[in-house]
Design a protein around this motif. Structure first.
Motif, mmCIF file in Angstrom:
data_model
loop_
_atom_site.group_PDB
_atom_site.id
_atom_site.type_symbol
_atom_site.label_atom_id
_atom_site.label_comp_id
_atom_site.label_asym_id
_atom_site.label_seq_id
_atom_site.Cartn_x
_atom_site.Cartn_y
_atom_site.Cartn_z
ATOM 1 N N ASP A 96 -8.500 6.641 -13.970
ATOM 2 C CA ASP A 96 -7.536 6.645 -15.069
ATOM 3 C C ASP A 96 -6.105 6.650 -14.546
ATOM 4 N N VAL A 97 -5.856 7.429 -13.509
ATOM 5 C CA VAL A 97 -4.513 7.448 -12.918
ATOM 6 C C VAL A 97 -4.164 6.086 -12.334
ATOM 7 N N LEU A 98 -5.103 5.500 -11.606
ATOM 8 C CA LEU A 98 -4.850 4.189 -11.004
ATOM 9 C C LEU A 98 -4.606 3.130 -12.076
ATOM 10 N N ALA A 99 -5.423 3.128 -13.118
ATOM 11 C CA ALA A 99 -5.287 2.119 -14.168
ATOM 12 C C ALA A 99 -3.965 2.244 -14.905
ATOM 13 N N SER A 100 -3.467 3.468 -15.052
ATOM 14 C CA SER A 100 -2.230 3.652 -15.816
ATOM 15 C C SER A 100 -0.978 3.467 -14.980
ATOM 16 N N THR A 101 -1.060 3.772 -13.679
ATOM 17 C CA THR A 101 0.155 3.709 -12.858
ATOM 18 C C THR A 101 0.334 2.388 -12.123
ATOM 19 N N ARG A 133 8.986 -0.538 -10.563
ATOM 20 C CA ARG A 133 10.421 -0.595 -10.869
ATOM 21 C C ARG A 133 11.021 -1.919 -10.417
ATOM 22 N N TRP A 134 11.677 -2.585 -11.363
ATOM 23 C CA TRP A 134 12.301 -3.868 -11.087
ATOM 24 C C TRP A 134 11.356 -4.782 -10.317
ATOM 25 N N GLN A 135 11.777 -5.296 -9.173
ATOM 26 C CA GLN A 135 10.926 -6.275 -8.495
ATOM 27 C C GLN A 135 9.877 -5.642 -7.579
ATOM 28 N N ARG A 136 9.991 -4.303 -7.329
ATOM 29 C CA ARG A 136 8.961 -3.660 -6.508
ATOM 30 C C ARG A 136 9.364 -2.230 -6.153
ATOM 31 N N ASP A 137 8.412 -1.327 -6.276
ATOM 32 C CA ASP A 137 8.570 -0.019 -5.651
ATOM 33 C C ASP A 137 7.281 0.268 -4.894
ATOM 34 N N LEU A 138 7.263 1.375 -4.175
ATOM 35 C CA LEU A 138 6.168 1.610 -3.241
ATOM 36 C C LEU A 138 5.113 2.582 -3.767
ATOM 37 N N THR A 139 5.178 2.948 -5.039
ATOM 38 C CA THR A 139 4.204 3.917 -5.550
ATOM 39 C C THR A 139 2.778 3.383 -5.481
ATOM 40 N N ASP A 140 2.622 2.073 -5.608
ATOM 41 C CA ASP A 140 1.268 1.514 -5.570
ATOM 42 C C ASP A 140 0.624 1.657 -4.197
ATOM 43 N N SER A 141 1.442 1.724 -3.157
ATOM 44 C CA SER A 141 0.907 1.800 -1.793
ATOM 45 C C SER A 141 0.066 3.053 -1.604
ATOM 46 N N SER A 142 0.590 4.202 -2.013
ATOM 47 C CA SER A 142 -0.176 5.446 -1.900
ATOM 48 C C SER A 142 -1.317 5.478 -2.905
#
Length: 483
Positions: free
Chosen positions: A341-346, A351-360
């Protein structure tokens, strides 16, 4: 007066402390890498950090080959079949030594994808392709490699590990539904005695529901992109302005066995991942409902658990065989869904063209699927240990003749429409007879005999028993017990 033993101080926390982190082989912190390693181990080949790096090497090598085959740059020499095989051998031979080497390179670069680039460049020298080193990671941003590497790993994990585990569990459930298709069972709606069904039909409901979700997962698209730092092919065009870069990119992504995403920011948008995780989470929730139902059936004796030779059911009560497989599955499905659920929602946000939250975030995909697989394996094992207690189920039915009140009042309605006199207020009359009290076979027959029904209707009702009042349940179970 206390003895020396009882007055001695307890062992201190300092004395209890053991340097477990230094034990070899190292003791795992997480359950999937420790106690449940055997169940989760197949995912290591697809979703571990080492597998991610191997997939990065795979994507980089294939992009290198693709650029040469497409001849996107002037002066690119064609690769021979032998050279292509040698390049792909870098991937097929990726193992412990290569993992360690990559770790050493990353310790210097402090960048995982750059480390892969340097790792491949070293090997080009040995293959006599050193002059083509600039072609490694050509026009790529890290996310070009990462999104494709994750897509390949997730696809293979789902298709080669999760789906086979789900099919095995569902096969066991289907077999139970077929075997119990004609076993009459008292239903309970709102926890109260209700119109009988068959045990097989109720299990077949879960087979049908889980099969629908599995078909959605089997049809999942795995998307990928390779279009540069902000998804514009800017660097590509700067280097080779006449090349059809969208076409080159699409052909490459499709060669990897993925679906091409033609429009992105720096990152592939991860929408397909959110769709996949939502579907698996929904499958998990339905399976969780099955575990709760089977646990409840065990608790009222509808299922007997077949003891495992030598196993302890309870640490203190010898008579017990606890339904641990289904309880374990419940817990792991809940942990899996919390992560899914966390993965599907986040993952759908950036942010804008890219942030790094998906990496972790994406580094937890293996853990999310691992807990689901652990649950599936427990369900499979639990189903094999169930024996249908037909005698208990039959006794439960025979103690609840009042459930035939529905049949009687419905027949009275039909008789009223056919013109039979004395059929007024059928629901209310049956409510008065049955609500809040047990009604046995004799009382029901006396009631039916005094209604003045047609001979046909009266005969049908006199022959009816709770065990025979299952409608088309057995037929429905037979039709839908197989996925």
């Amino acid at each position: 007066m206390p003895s020396a033993e009882t007055s001695a101080p307890a062992v201190s926390s300092e004395q209890l402390r053991v340097r477990l982190a230094d034990v070899e082989p190292q003791i795992a912190l997480g359950a999937l890498d420790g106690r449940y390693r055997r169940d989760a181990a197949p995912l290591v080949d697809h979703l571990s950090e080492a597998a991610l790096n191997r997939n990065r090497v795979h994507v980089e090598i294939e992009w290198f080959i693709h650029l040469c085959v497409e001849q996107v740059l002037d002066g690119l020499p064609p690769l021979s079949a032998e050279q292509i095989d040698e390049l792909r051998g870098i991937v097929s031979e990726f193992g412990a030594e290569e993992i360690a080497e990559l770790a050493e390179i990353e310790a210097e670069t402090v960048h995982d994808v750059k480390a892969v680039e340097y790792f491949i460049a070293r090997r080009l020298q040995g293959l006599g392709l050193g002059e083509l080193t600039p072609l490694v990671h050509f026009a790529c941003t890290s996310e070009d490699i990462n999104n494709l590497s994750y897509a390949v790993g997730i696809r293979d994990a789902v298709e080669q590990v999760w789906l086979p585990a789900a099919r095995t569990a569902l096969d066991g459930l289907s077999a139970l539904a077929e075997a119990a298709a004609e076993v009459p069972m008292l239903s309970r709606t709102h926890g109260q005695p209700a119109t009988p069904s068959t045990l097989g039909k109720e299990i077949a409901v879960f087979v049908h529901r889980l099969s629908r979700q599995m078909r959605r997962i089997e049809a999942q698209e795995y998307l990928g992109k390779i279009n540069g730092a902000t998804g514009t092919y800017a660097a590509h065009l700067a280097a080779a302005p006449t090349a059809d870069w969208p076409g080159i990119a699409e052909r490459f992504v499709q060669r990897l066995g993925l679906t091409f995403n033609p429009l992105t920011t720096q990152i592939e948008s991860h929408d397909w991942q959110a769709e996949l995780y939502a579907d698996i989470a929904r499958f998990n929730r339905i399976l969780h409902g099955l575990c709760v139902d089977i646990w409840s059936y065990i608790s009222i004796g509808f299922f007997r658990q077949i003891p495992v030779a030598g196993a302890t059911g309870s640490s203190t009560m010898p008579h017990k065989v606890n339904p641990i497989r289904f309880e374990n599955a419940e817990a792991n499905l809940e942990v899996s869904n919390a992560l899914l659920d966390v993965l599907a929602s986040t993952l759908v946000e950036s942010r804008w063209q890219r942030d790094l939250t998906d990496s972790s975030g994406q580094r937890n995909i293996g853990t999310a699927l691992g807990h689901s697989i652990l649950a599936l394996n427990n369900v499979t094992k639990g189903l094999r240990q169930l024996d249908v207690a037909e005698d208990v189920i039959a006794a439960d039915l025979d103690a609840n003749w009042e459930v035939l009140g529905e049949a009687i009042q419905t027949v009275m309605r039909a008789e009223a429409i056919a013109g039979t006199p004395g059929m007024d207020s059928p629901y209310e009359r049956l409510k008065e007879l049955t609500r809040g009290r047990r009604v046995d076979q004799q009382k029901l027959r006396e009631f039916v005999d005094g209604l003045g029904l047609s001979e046909q209707a009266s005969s049908r009702l006199r022959e009816l028993t709770p065990a025979k009042y299952t409608g088309l349940a057995a037929q429905l179970a037979g039709e839908h017990a197989r996925r």
